[in-house]
Design a protein around this motif. Structure first.
Motif, short mmCIF file in Angstrom:
data_model
loop_
_atom_site.label_atom_id
_atom_site.label_comp_id
_atom_site.label_asym_id
_atom_site.label_seq_id
_atom_site.Cartn_x
_atom_site.Cartn_y
_atom_site.Cartn_z
N VAL A 92 37.76 -9.35 -19.05
CA VAL A 92 36.70 -8.72 -18.28
C VAL A 92 36.26 -7.46 -19.03
CG1 VAL A 92 36.08 -7.64 -16.08
CG2 VAL A 92 37.59 -9.64 -16.11
N PRO A 96 29.36 -5.49 -18.06
CA PRO A 96 29.23 -6.91 -17.69
C PRO A 96 28.30 -7.67 -18.64
CG PRO A 96 28.47 -5.47 -15.89
CD PRO A 96 29.04 -4.58 -16.95
N LEU A 100 28.79 -11.61 -19.75
CA LEU A 100 27.93 -12.57 -19.06
C LEU A 100 26.86 -13.07 -20.02
CD1 LEU A 100 27.27 -10.72 -15.69
CD2 LEU A 100 28.65 -12.78 -16.01
N GLN A 155 26.99 -7.67 -10.96
CA GLN A 155 27.22 -8.23 -12.30
C GLN A 155 28.71 -8.23 -12.61
OE1 GLN A 155 24.88 -6.09 -15.17
NE2 GLN A 155 22.93 -6.85 -14.38
N GLN A 156 29.36 -7.13 -12.24
CA GLN A 156 30.79 -7.03 -12.53
C GLN A 156 31.57 -8.09 -11.74
OE1 GLN A 156 32.61 -6.58 -14.87
NE2 GLN A 156 32.90 -4.37 -15.08
N GLN A 159 31.04 -11.38 -13.34
CA GLN A 159 31.85 -11.52 -14.55
C GLN A 159 33.28 -11.92 -14.19
OE1 GLN A 159 33.15 -9.22 -18.63
NE2 GLN A 159 32.58 -7.95 -16.90
#
Ligand SMILES: Nc1ncnc2c1ncn2[C@@H]1O[C@H](COP(=O)(O)OP(=O)(O)OP(=O)(O)O)[C@@H](O)[C@H]1O
Ligand SMILES: Nc1ncnc2c1ncn2[C@@H]1O[C@H](COP(=O)(O)OP(=O)(O)OP(=O)(O)O)[C@@H](O)[C@H]1O
Ligand SMILES: [Mg+2]
Ligand SMILES: [Mg+2]
Lengths: 256, 227
Positions: A92, A96, A100, A155-156, A159
């Motif tokens: 991660v 992001p 992504l 977005q996070q 992800q």
């Protein structure tokens, strides 16, 4: 019990500059390790060496593979390592956008990972992707939107869904809550904690946020100038720090 | 259940001209199953420090601290985490939880992490929250916005959810009204009757007299000043 990951004397130099050096530790299944330290202390360098994104100059990263037990990741053929990073590992990114595909829909971002490990049935893939969006609290009505239309926190979370959908055993996270506002951070923390417990996965989390590690990490490693200066049970390191640098780090935040 | 031998503790403040604060020296004591021991001594004597060392939260500089057969001065973090999950409970003075987790789950969590079935864990949590008079409408909310007294009761419910063989209590009755205080004292008595070894810090003298079998004055462990 066999450690999931055994790290031995990892060293990475950028020319004459030390990225990180002399790092060794074991990570057991279900364990969460936090890595803290000032900017430039080598946290990302270390994480990238462990995850195979950077080649360390020295040391061993031994992962307990499903098929053949403990193996040195650095000795693996590239194809095998890439397979590992798509199945058993997840990464991660802090930003992001690095984790992504911004031109692919939210559902596609998740589904793509399933296809990479062999899923073929469109209906099933869409179903699983939808389930995961729900898990990370993204409305499935947004499934066909591109992540560029999402907020930073969404977005996070996307992800995270993309990374966890294949059921990895080890998750690397570089500042997963960085750049998010406090209430979004709290949701993300709760989500991560729940996932770690339910899926029994192990994680290595790099962060500058001591409150995050207190809530998420079982063990803590403190880095300075590329070296690990202190390590131990998270609450012990934060409440009774032994090294001068850790004392400074802990005393410079108000309350954790 | 607890045996402390020649325990020594000092703090070195590296960023304050490496000042050394000696707190404990040559501390020896033990606590048996079914016994409740109160730590006493004036403010700053080291009561909380002793308790934190027992929990593995502070490091000892010298001596041995054996809890349920494990010497926590030499144990690995993993061993201490297992001990905390299965054997060693700690009700701290303040609640520390992940934001957004509902109260019911906060209380059930110690049982869930032991692998107790969801239903059974929840039932125990409901029982404790009810006994500690946390209104049912609050159970699905995170305790982070609760009043100080409510948070403390949630903390106590969580600490008593699993029947730990060893229990550490830091001011369990502080800031509670008479009814809730009574409930907490009853919980302590029940834990004792169930065979738990309990170490407590009680500024509430009546509470101490009622539940503690004996007192350990930690100021006895204060290092002698070097003249
Ligand atoms: N590609 C690179 N080339 C040269 N030096 C680098 C490179 N990447 C990192 N470094 C240096 O290595 C050291 C460690 O950097 P790293 O990114 O690991 O730090 P970090 O702990 O992750 O910091 P931050 O908290 O700011 O992200 C720093 O001195 C950095 O300048
Ligand atoms: N993390 C720490 N770092 C430095 N010094 C500490 C730390 N924790 C405790 N001390 C010092 O140790 C001594 C004992 O403190 P402790 O909190 O154990 O006292 P106490 O008996 O619990 O007092 P009180 O009744 O006021 O709570 C004090 O001098 C305190 O300043
Ligand atoms: Mg970094
Ligand atoms: Mg105290």
């Amino acid at each position: 019990m066999t450690p999931l990951l055994q790290v031995r004397n990892i060293e990475k130099r950028y020319g004459a500059r030390i990225g990180c050096a002399d790092v060794s530790f074991d990570l057991y299944p279900g364990e969460v390790l936090g890595i803290v330290g000032e900017s430039g202390s080598g946290k990302s360098t270390l994480l990238n060496c462990l995850a195979g994104h950077l080649a360390p100059d020295q040391g061993e990263v031994i992962f307990d593979t499903r098929a053949d037990g403990p193996r040195d990741v650095r000795q693996m053929p590239e194809a095998e390592r890439r397979m590992l990073s798509r199945t058993d590992w997840a990464f991660v990114h802090q930003n992001p956008r690095d984790g992504l595909r911004m031109r692919v829909s939210a559902g596609g971002n998740v589904g793509e990972r399933l296809m990479a490990v062999g899923a073929r049935h469109y209906g099933d893939i869409r179903q699983t992707a939808g389930d995961w969006l729900t898990k990370v609290e993204i409305d499935t009505a947004r499934m066909d939107d591109r992540p560029s239309a999402f907020s930073g926190g969404m977005q996070q979370r996307l992800q995270i869904a993309r990374n966890l959908v294949t059921g990895p055993r080890l998750v690397f996270m570089d500042e997963p809550t960085g750049g998010l506002d406090v209430s979004v951070q709290a949701r993300l923390l709760d989500l991560l904690r729940g996932l770690v417990r339910r899926m029994g996965l192990s994680a290595i989390i790099v962060t500058h946020d001591l409150a995050v590690v207190r809530l998420l990490a079982d063990r803590l490693m403190v880095m300075k100038s590329g070296h690990v200066v202190e390590t131990g049970l998270t609450d012990q390191v934060l409440d009774d720090p032994q090294h001068a640098y850790t004392q400074l780090l802990v005393s410079s935040v108000l309350q954790v | 259940m607890i045996t402390v031998t020649d325990l020594g503790k000092s703090f070195t403040l590296h960023n304050q001209s490496s000042a050394v604060i000696p707190v404990l020296e040559g501390a020896n004591f033990s606590v048996a199953a079914g016994e409740c021991v109160a730590l006493t001594g004036e403010s700053g004597a080291g009561k909380s420090t002793v308790m934190r060392i027992l929990y593995g939260n502070y490091l000892a500089q010298a001596g041995r601290v054996v809890v349920n057969g494990l010497d926590i001065t030499t144990a690995t973090p993993r061993e201490i985490l297992t001990l905390r999950r299965e054997v060693l409970g700690y009700v701290s003075q303040f609640l520390c939880v992940v934001p957004r987790v509902p109260t019911l789950e906060v209380v059930a969590e110690p049982l869930l992490s032991l692998g107790v079935a969801e239903d059974a864990a929840r039932a125990r949590a409901v029982d404790l929250l009810t006994r500690l008079r946390i209104p049912e409408r609050l159970w699905q909310l995170s305790p982070t916005t609760f009043s100080g007294g409510e948070q403390q009761r949630v903390n106590i419910a969580r600490g008593f959810a699993h029947r730990y063989p060893v229990l550490l209590l830091d001011e369990p009755t502080a800031s509670l009204d008479a009814q809730n205080r009574e409930t907490v004292l009853t919980l302590i008595e029940e834990a004792k009757a169930g065979g738990a070894a309990i170490v407590g810090i009680f500024h509430d003298l009546e509470a101490r007299d009622r539940v503690a079998d004996r007192a350990i004055d930690v100021s006895v462990f204060t290092p002698r000043k070097i003249a």
